[in-house]
Design a protein around this motif. Structure first.
Motif, PDB file in Angstrom:
ATOM      1  N   ARG A  16      -1.636  -5.919  -1.803  1.00  0.00           N
ATOM      2  CA  ARG A  16      -1.964  -6.629  -0.559  1.00  0.00           C
ATOM      3  C   ARG A  16      -3.467  -6.738  -0.316  1.00  0.00           C
ATOM      4  N   THR A  17      -4.209  -5.725  -0.753  1.00  0.00           N
ATOM      5  CA  THR A  17      -5.645  -5.666  -0.453  1.00  0.00           C
ATOM      6  C   THR A  17      -6.463  -5.540  -1.738  1.00  0.00           C
ATOM      7  N   ASP A  41     -10.774  -3.161   1.974  1.00  0.00           N
ATOM      8  CA  ASP A  41      -9.612  -3.310   2.852  1.00  0.00           C
ATOM      9  C   ASP A  41      -9.266  -4.769   3.164  1.00  0.00           C
ATOM     10  N   ASP A  79      -7.501  -8.150   3.083  1.00  0.00           N
ATOM     11  CA  ASP A  79      -6.159  -8.604   2.717  1.00  0.00           C
ATOM     12  C   ASP A  79      -6.290  -9.892   1.900  1.00  0.00           C
ATOM     13  N   ASP A 122      -5.890  -2.230  -3.264  1.00  0.00           N
ATOM     14  CA  ASP A 122      -4.673  -2.187  -4.086  1.00  0.00           C
ATOM     15  C   ASP A 122      -4.952  -2.727  -5.489  1.00  0.00           C
ATOM     16  N   GLU A 124      -4.255 -12.828   4.055  1.00  0.00           N
ATOM     17  CA  GLU A 124      -4.693 -13.045   5.434  1.00  0.00           C
ATOM     18  C   GLU A 124      -6.201 -13.295   5.559  1.00  0.00           C
ATOM     19  N   GLN A 125      -7.013 -12.530   4.829  1.00  0.00           N
ATOM     20  CA  GLN A 125      -8.458 -12.644   4.982  1.00  0.00           C
ATOM     21  C   GLN A 125      -9.130 -13.483   3.892  1.00  0.00           C
TER      22      GLN A 125
END
Length: 86
Positions: free
Chosen positions: A70-71, A32, A34, A74, A37-38
């Protein structure tokens, strides 16, 4: 090869790639996580990752297919889909 084993193999390859190519700490790479972002990947990194997916799957990844990624999950889903087309 079973779908679960295949997914684990792809996941391991993606993890190894992100650690070696972008110095992403391995413990941050979760399904999960990102990418932006992560994991702090930028658009150039995304292109590099797209090229790596092509290496893993043996299939061309179209930019439109990668746009919705996005992740890590994905990425895995796309890689599995492409690999299954083989």
């Amino acid at each position: 090869m079973s779908a679960v084993m295949e997914r684990e193999t792809i996941y391991a390859e993606i993890k190894d790639y992100l650690v070696s190519a972008f110095d992403v700490p391995r413990d941050l790479i979760t399904p999960d996580a990102d990418l932006v972002e992560q994991l702090n990947l930028d658009s150039i990194d995304a292109i590099d990752l797209m090229v790596q997916l092509k290496e893993i799957t043996g299939r061309k990844i179209e930019p439109d297919e990668f746009r919705s990624i996005r992740t890590i999950d994905d990425v895995l889903n796309l890689a599995q889909k492409k690999h299954a087309q083989g």
